[in-house]
Design an enzyme around this catalytic site. Sequence first.
Site, PDB file in Angstrom:
ATOM      1  CE1 TYR A 165      -3.642   2.525   1.170  1.00  0.00           C
ATOM      2  CE2 TYR A 165      -2.283   2.846   2.668  1.00  0.00           C
ATOM      3  CZ  TYR A 165      -3.396   2.791   1.502  1.00  0.00           C
ATOM      4  OH  TYR A 165      -4.865   4.023   1.754  1.00  0.00           O
ATOM      5  CE  LYS A 169      -3.768   5.071  -1.262  1.00  0.00           C
ATOM      6  NZ  LYS A 169      -4.814   5.655  -2.096  1.00  0.00           N
TER       7      LYS A 169
HETATM    8  N1  LIG Z   1      -9.919   6.228   5.203  1.00  0.00           N
HETATM    9  C1  LIG Z   1      -8.544   7.135   5.890  1.00  0.00           C
HETATM   10  O1  LIG Z   1      -8.368   7.141   6.545  1.00  0.00           O
HETATM   11  C2  LIG Z   1      -7.681   6.746   4.323  1.00  0.00           C
HETATM   12  C3  LIG Z   1      -6.317   7.452   4.741  1.00  0.00           C
HETATM   13  C4  LIG Z   1      -5.643   7.366   3.283  1.00  0.00           C
HETATM   14  C5  LIG Z   1      -5.773   7.200   2.371  1.00  0.00           C
HETATM   15  N2  LIG Z   1      -6.667   6.492   1.978  1.00  0.00           N
HETATM   16  C6  LIG Z   1      -7.426   6.386   0.890  1.00  0.00           C
HETATM   17  O2  LIG Z   1      -8.418   6.630   0.409  1.00  0.00           O
HETATM   18  C7  LIG Z   1      -9.008   5.842  -0.603  1.00  0.00           C
HETATM   19  C8  LIG Z   1     -10.581   5.972  -0.262  1.00  0.00           C
HETATM   20  O3  LIG Z   1     -10.958   5.543   0.841  1.00  0.00           O
HETATM   21  P1  LIG Z   1     -12.224   4.475   2.001  1.00  0.00           P
HETATM   22  O4  LIG Z   1     -11.515   4.480   3.410  1.00  0.00           O
HETATM   23  O5  LIG Z   1     -12.704   5.519   1.810  1.00  0.00           O
HETATM   24  O6  LIG Z   1     -12.026   2.985   1.863  1.00  0.00           O
HETATM   25  P2  LIG Z   1     -13.424   2.303   1.890  1.00  0.00           P
HETATM   26  O7  LIG Z   1     -13.227   0.914   1.741  1.00  0.00           O
HETATM   27  O8  LIG Z   1     -14.528   2.505   2.228  1.00  0.00           O
HETATM   28  O9  LIG Z   1     -14.113   3.051  -0.260  1.00  0.00           O
HETATM   29  C9  LIG Z   1     -13.215   2.340  -0.875  1.00  0.00           C
HETATM   30  C10 LIG Z   1     -13.947   2.194  -2.309  1.00  0.00           C
HETATM   31  O10 LIG Z   1     -13.485   1.948  -3.743  1.00  0.00           O
HETATM   32  C11 LIG Z   1     -14.515   0.840  -4.224  1.00  0.00           C
HETATM   33  N3  LIG Z   1     -13.149   0.000  -4.745  1.00  0.00           N
HETATM   34  C12 LIG Z   1     -11.911  -0.119  -4.551  1.00  0.00           C
HETATM   35  N4  LIG Z   1     -11.285  -1.048  -5.685  1.00  0.00           N
HETATM   36  C13 LIG Z   1     -11.763  -0.604  -6.851  1.00  0.00           C
HETATM   37  C14 LIG Z   1     -11.787  -0.439  -8.275  1.00  0.00           C
HETATM   38  N5  LIG Z   1     -10.414  -1.239  -8.301  1.00  0.00           N
HETATM   39  N6  LIG Z   1     -12.616  -0.257  -9.403  1.00  0.00           N
HETATM   40  C15 LIG Z   1     -13.872   0.468  -8.576  1.00  0.00           C
HETATM   41  N7  LIG Z   1     -14.060   0.713  -7.383  1.00  0.00           N
HETATM   42  C16 LIG Z   1     -13.419  -0.179  -6.652  1.00  0.00           C
HETATM   43  C17 LIG Z   1     -14.247  -0.387  -3.016  1.00  0.00           C
HETATM   44  O11 LIG Z   1     -15.777  -1.318  -3.887  1.00  0.00           O
HETATM   45  C18 LIG Z   1     -15.063   0.837  -1.479  1.00  0.00           C
HETATM   46  O12 LIG Z   1     -16.131   1.152  -2.381  1.00  0.00           O
HETATM   47  C19 LIG Z   1      -8.662   4.675  -0.771  1.00  0.00           C
HETATM   48  O13 LIG Z   1      -7.919   5.336  -1.640  1.00  0.00           O
HETATM   49  C20 LIG Z   1      -7.855   4.662   0.212  1.00  0.00           C
HETATM   50  O14 LIG Z   1      -6.524   4.101   0.474  1.00  0.00           O
HETATM   51  C21 LIG Z   1      -8.037   6.427   3.091  1.00  0.00           C
END
Ligand SMILES: NC(=O)c1ccc[n+]([C@@H]2O[C@H](COP(=O)([O-])OP(=O)(O)OC[C@H]3O[C@@H](n4cnc5c(N)ncnc54)[C@H](O)[C@@H]3O)[C@@H](O)[C@H]2O)c1
Length: 305
Positions: A165, A169
């Site tokens: 990851y 990233k």
């Molecule tokens: N939540 C955090 O604190 C956090 C921190 C750093 C980075 N992020 C990043 O933010 C983004 C969103 O994360 P989140 O926490 O909302 O996660 P989440 O799992 O709640 O939502 C992600 C969504 O993306 C969809 N998805 C995943 N891969 C896919 C693909 N290849 N094609 C289409 N849809 C796809 C999933 O079905 C899901 O609904 C991610 O890139 C994650 O790495 C989140």
Amino acid sequence: MAIRYDGRVALVTGSGRGLGRSHARFLASRGALVVVNDMGSEVDGTGRSDEVADQVVEDIRAAGGEAVADYHDVATTDGAIGAVETTMDAYDKIDIVVNNAGILRDRTLAKLAPDDFDAVVAGHLSSSAYVTHAAWPYLRDRSYGRVVFTTSAAGLYGNFGQANYAAAKMALVGLMNTLALEGEPRNVRVNTIAPVAATRMTEPLMTPEVLSAMVAEYVTPVVGWFCSEDCSANGVVVEAGAGHFALVEVMEGAGYTFTDPGSVSPDDIAAHWGEIADMSAARPFADANSAVGKVLAAHQSAKAD
Ligand SMILES: NC(=O)c1ccc[n+]([C@@H]2O[C@H](COP(=O)([O-])OP(=O)(O)OC[C@H]3O[C@@H](n4cnc5c(N)ncnc54)[C@H](O)[C@@H]3O)[C@@H](O)[C@H]2O)c1
């Protein structure tokens, strides 16, 4: 005047849940025509459900907004092209791309199978590159584009158990750095968020107190700014969470320059490590040429002394 997106078309990947859902709803609430892409997978990328994207489209329409669903897996080239095609079929243009989709397969490197490395790199890095690549000609042709990438503190700083990851990233920052340069002449701006939010990805790691502070909607204002017509930022990373927003930069120290590069030994590096590692006069660079220019200038000035 409040920032609005009337008539702008936005593709938000992975917007059926969590942060993406918040971004999609917000953009739609301020007039954007939104494509809610989500393949409806589990956190690890397995499984599929159309209902996840459908539900967000329903919510947006119920609130008086305009949206269509797209169910492609954007980690594949065909899926990424498909998501952009859905956008073009629905609205005949594309102005905004928010690359948000991603998955997790956390393991220490010692336990990490190559497939779990590849799937996570594809889920974050390849998906963002493929979707942006598919949208890029449309943005360039109309000399307008706002592209957002989603990095993470895990990539910027490292996190135990997230080698795949973190690699994906941080790679997004490199992708952004170059696309910001390539997009600038055509008014295509590319910026990155490093969010912190309570979603299904992070909830298991958070205490109830942290959960209540880390609402996904608290991250979205910076995405809204990056997607706006007046956004002056290009090629920047902003950490965002719980109402806190901060610029993150790659910096280089002033360094130490040896007069005779051919004679430098590891012992010399050890002897001058304090100066080499001194970040008191650190600064960022606008592009790779500027950084290389600094090296040459330092060499020339050391020779002249
Ligand atoms: N939540 C955090 O604190 C956090 C921190 C750093 C980075 N992020 C990043 O933010 C983004 C969103 O994360 P989140 O926490 O909302 O996660 P989440 O799992 O709640 O939502 C992600 C969504 O993306 C969809 N998805 C995943 N891969 C896919 C693909 N290849 N094609 C289409 N849809 C796809 C999933 O079905 C899901 O609904 C991610 O890139 C994650 O790495 C989140």
